[in-house]
Enzyme design. Structure first.
Site, PDB file in Angstrom:
ATOM      1  N   GLU B 142      53.242 -20.627   4.942  1.00 22.54           N
ATOM      2  CA  GLU B 142      54.256 -21.622   5.195  1.00 22.54           C
ATOM      3  C   GLU B 142      55.050 -21.189   6.350  1.00 22.54           C
ATOM      4  O   GLU B 142      55.228 -21.956   7.479  1.00 22.54           O
ATOM      5  CB  GLU B 142      55.356 -21.673   3.980  1.00 22.54           C
ATOM      6  N   HIS B 212      58.133 -26.566  -8.748  1.00 20.26           N
ATOM      7  CA  HIS B 212      57.435 -27.653  -8.365  1.00 20.26           C
ATOM      8  C   HIS B 212      58.151 -28.810  -8.589  1.00 20.26           C
ATOM      9  O   HIS B 212      57.647 -29.924  -8.335  1.00 20.26           O
ATOM     10  CB  HIS B 212      56.054 -27.743  -9.170  1.00 20.26           C
TER      11      HIS B 212
END
Lengths: 400, 420
Positions: B142, B212
């Site tokens: 990321e 999530h």
């Protein structure tokens, strides 16, 4: 007993020293192997010391280097200019005219000047906070850099960036966060590849930053996509106040790219630097993917202005480096021994450089500070930001 | 009896209803259990049937603020009418990226697994359509993805990066806050990364749990130079994403992941944008402003219908005079820089504000809005600004439905604010 245990534990963490033959870092070990022509632009050949390079998964650059007289003189002038500028910054900082952060590259001139001598304006360079020489060499000016450090309008970032944030069209800045510029460099290299241009990106970082996770993320992407990216580690042997041996399990930074080949270079010898960058550029533009280039170099000063640089290394070590391996003195020796120019010629250059830098400093000091309205510009693209922004006091609100 | 204004009546009623609203949550549980099990889809209107959505061609083409792109070579872009197609939100996001890739040669889409569609199918078929050199997978990296995107954008390219879940954006926090947001300022305007857009799925999905289902928008609010956008529906997603891509500032585009499939609209097929930093008034009102963005807008809409026509099980808890209260529901859409003007005008009119978001309360977007509204509407406020948010806990797996603001919590806040 407890203290004995602690002692034993400590010993097991003591740095392991490599006993392999290491690269040598003298600045004047090349020898002349052909006649020096009288024409200043006529090339002649010199031979580098056999321990100027080490390689990993690739050949070492040739030890025979073609140079010209005017090239050597240019290098000398640029290196002395860089050193003069950094010394001027040091003095201005100590006079409290430059505030905040300031990292000087005195001692490391052979890296920046050597690199610039072997690349083109279409190549891109991005580095960390020790960026002043690159900013000048890549199209900036001494005045622009000094004014930026002073926080003046004439600064290359209009006085809004400061020491670590200076840019030119081919130089993507000084960047203040350790290691953050390396993946950015990979992105720049991708754009070059995407545009199918025969150019390369040189993404620089230090031995300290080499332990940042994102550096390895960038290595992986660059190798995966064969980007024309040369990752340049300026190993000046200390990441802030910690020596390379104490911070890195593997201090051979040129071997840390896994599948990416690497070259270790004597970063104190400008001719070795030039040759290595030339090799790296050719490597990158010939679609060989990324390359690691480690310059073994040395900074004379502390990490930043607040670090005297003498608490984690001895004064003798610094003195020895300055007196025996200085890159400018090394080039001076070459020039004088090979009859490229006389001592008097070089003295004249020194004098000229000093005058130029002094004048640039005065011009920079004369430049006004940014206006209060500049506080609110360059945050968003004009017309797309918030309707207003708070100022320095309650009543001061800037409406766009 | 002299005639009283609506707020005065509400205030008069307030003291009487203090007791009832405090037991609102408890009593609902008992009454429902006592009658019969709820239907499979629950009692509430589902997202799919929400009046917020524009499910006809006519209403879609009348989307407020829509700006049609230049589509001279667009066959259905003639003056007599434009085509729409039924799309859910992931299809609308794909449509926007396809439009961007087609109109801008320098545009590339990259992220983890995007070449074969991405986990939410937002980039389905794009690599086949535009080539693998323009739509490509990255490693799981990321910080590297964002850094790479910044480099690419600094070369003047359009970089559309995907972070697979907004929960994974934190490794890239430094790159976003220190490099992307400040690039323009720290170079004195010489450089910028205006071409960078970071798309990332966000908010709860019912069972995402700790990593999530987070809503990280609040963490980026202080990063001047950055924009944060959250769409609520397919039409909005396409228009706002194209605006974000075209915007000359780095933008984080947070897509509420539960809406990818559950929200379906007729989406215009030609190119169009919806302006950033403009909130949209979804239902005009005069008594209370409810401000939200993303998924909770649907929940707030449900709460509004509960207020107007409370189900039998909670009818006794909603005072009769409140049922005719006119609620102004606003979609903030751009979180940063947010549309202070629209919100302040609304609160100056209604005197009451409830902010709803899924992220926690402390340091959340609601805190910033509440303090700005307090500064600007202090003398007009009839009640403290109320925040209905996720709890200040991690998003738990087992109790995610309790973490997420639901219609009853919003209804409770509306009643409390109206009767303050």
């Amino acid at each position: 007993m407890a203290s004995a245990l602690r002692l034993a534990a400590r010993r097991s963490f003591a740095p392991r020293h490599a006993f392999t033959r290491s690269i040598q870092t003298t600045a004047d070990s090349a020898s002349l192997t052909s006649q020096v022509p009288s024409d200043a632009s006529q090339p002649f050949t010199v031979s580098l010391h056999e321990d100027s390079f080490k390689s990993y998964r690739c050949d070492t650059p040739s030890l025979d280097v073609e140079v010209t007289k005017e090239q050597l003189i240019d290098m000398y002038k640029q290196m002395t200019t860089m050193r003069r500028m950094e010394m001027a910054a040091d003095a201005l900082y100590k006079a409290k005219l430059i505030r905040g952060f300031c990292h000087l590259a005195i001692g490391q001139e052979a890296v920046s000047v050597g690199m610039e001598s072997a690349i083109t304006p279409e190549d891109k360079v991005i580095t960390a906070y020790r960026c002043h020489p690159f900013a000048v060499l890549r199209g900036g000016t001494v005045k622009g850099v000094i004014a930026e450090l002073l926080g003046r309008q004439a600064g290359m970032s209009k006085g809004k960036g400061g020491s670590m944030h200076i840019f030119t069209p081919s130089f993507f800045g000084g960047n203040g966060i350790v290691g953050a510029q390396v993946p950015v460099g990979a992105g720049i290299a991708f754009a070059q590849k995407y545009l199918d241009k025969k150019t390369a990106t040189f993404a620089l970082y230090g031995d300290g930053a080499s332990n940042q996770g994102q550096v390895f993320e960038a290595f992986n992407m660059a190798k995966l996509w064969d980007l024309p990216c040369v990752f340049v580690c300026e190993n000046n042997k200390y990441g802030m106040g910690t020596s390379a041996q104490r911070s890195s399990a593997n201090t051979e930074y040129f071997k840390r790219g896994d599948l990416i080949p690497g070259i270790q270079v004597n970063g104190m010898d400008i001719i070795a630097s030039h040759q290595a960058v030339k090799y790296a550029r050719k490597w990158a533009i010939e679609n060989n993917g990324p390359l690691l280039l480690e310059f073994v170099t040395y900074r004379y000063g502390g990490h930043s202005m607040s670090d005297p640089g003498t608490t984690y290394r001895t004064r003798e070590e610094i003195q020895r480096m300055r007196s025996t391996q200085d890159p400018i003195k090394g080039l001076q020796t070459y020039i004088e021994e090979w009859g490229v120019a006389s001592e008097a010629d070089l003295k004249a250059i020194d004098k000229q450089v000093k005058a130029e830098v002094d004048a640039a400093v005065e011009e920079a000091k004369a430049s006004p500070e940014p206006e209060a309205k500049d506080l609110w510009t360059d945050i968003y693209y004009p017309g797309t930001g918030p309707a207003s922004m708070r100022g320095r006091e309650r009543e001061e609100v800037h409406h766009y | 009896m002299p005639s009283l204004s609506a707020p005065q009546i509400l205030r008069a009623l307030a003291s009487r209803n203090l007791a009832s609203r405090s037991i609102l949550l408890h009593s609902r549980r008992y009454t429902e259990a006592a009658i019969e099990p709820p239907p499979a889809g629950g009692h509430s209107p589902t997202i799919a049937h929400s009046p917020i959505l524009r499910t006809t061609r006519d209403s879609a083409l009348k989307t407020p603020g829509i700006v049609w792109g230049s589509d001279a070579d667009h066959e259905d872009g003639d003056k007599t009418g434009r085509d729409t197609r039924k799309m859910n939100m992931y299809q609308a996001v794909r449509d926007a990226m396809s439009t961007a890739l087609a109109n801008d040669e320098s545009a590339v889409v990259f992220g983890e697994d995007v070449a074969f569609g991405g986990v939410f199918r937002c980039s389905m078929g794009l690599s086949e359509e535009f080539g693998r050199e323009r739509v490509f997978n990255t490693p799981l990296t990321e910080q590297g993805i964002v850094g790479f995107g910044i480099g690419l954008a600094s070369m003047g390219h359009t970089a559309i990066a995907e972070i697979q879940f907004s929960d994974y954006i934190y490794p890239a926090f430094d790159q976003i806050v220190n490099e992307a947001a400040k690039f323009r300022y720290r170079s004195g305007g010489n450089f910028n990364v205006g071409g960078l857009t970071i798309r990332t799925p966000s908010m709860t999905v019912g069972h995402g749990g700790l990593y999530h289902s987070q809503s990280p928008e609040g963490f980026f609010m202080g990063a001047a130079g950055l924009k944060i956008v959250v769409p609520r529906s397919p039409i909005q997603a396409k228009g706002l994403l194209l605006s974000s891509i075209q915007d000359r500032n780095p933008v984080i585009f947070l897509e509420p992941k539960i809406l990818y499939r559950s929200s379906v609209e007729q989406v215009p097929t030609s190119s169009y944008t919806i302006p950033l930093s403009k909130a949209e008034i979804l239902t005009p009102g005069t008594d209370l402003t409810v401000l939200s963005y993303g998924t909770p807008l649907y929940t707030a809409r449900t709460a509004m219908s509960y207020l107007a026509e409370p189900p039998a099980s909670i009818e006794h808890l909603v005072p009769k005079p409140l049922r005719s209260a006119k609620i102004e529901l606003i979609d903030l859409r751009t979180i940063m820089p947010w549309d202070v003007k629209t919100v302040v005008e609304s609160v100056n009119k209604t005197g009451r504000l409830v902010v709803v978001h899924e992220a926690g309360k402390i340091g959340g977007v609601g805190s910033e809005i509440a303090s700005t509204v307090t500064e600007k509407c202090f003398l007009k406020l009839q009640a403290p600004v109320k925040r209905v948010t996720g709890w200040d806990t991690p998003v738990a797996l087992a109790y995610e439905k309790f973490y997420t603001p639901d219609a009853i919590r919003i209804l409770d806040a509306m009643v409390e604010t109206l009767t303050y």
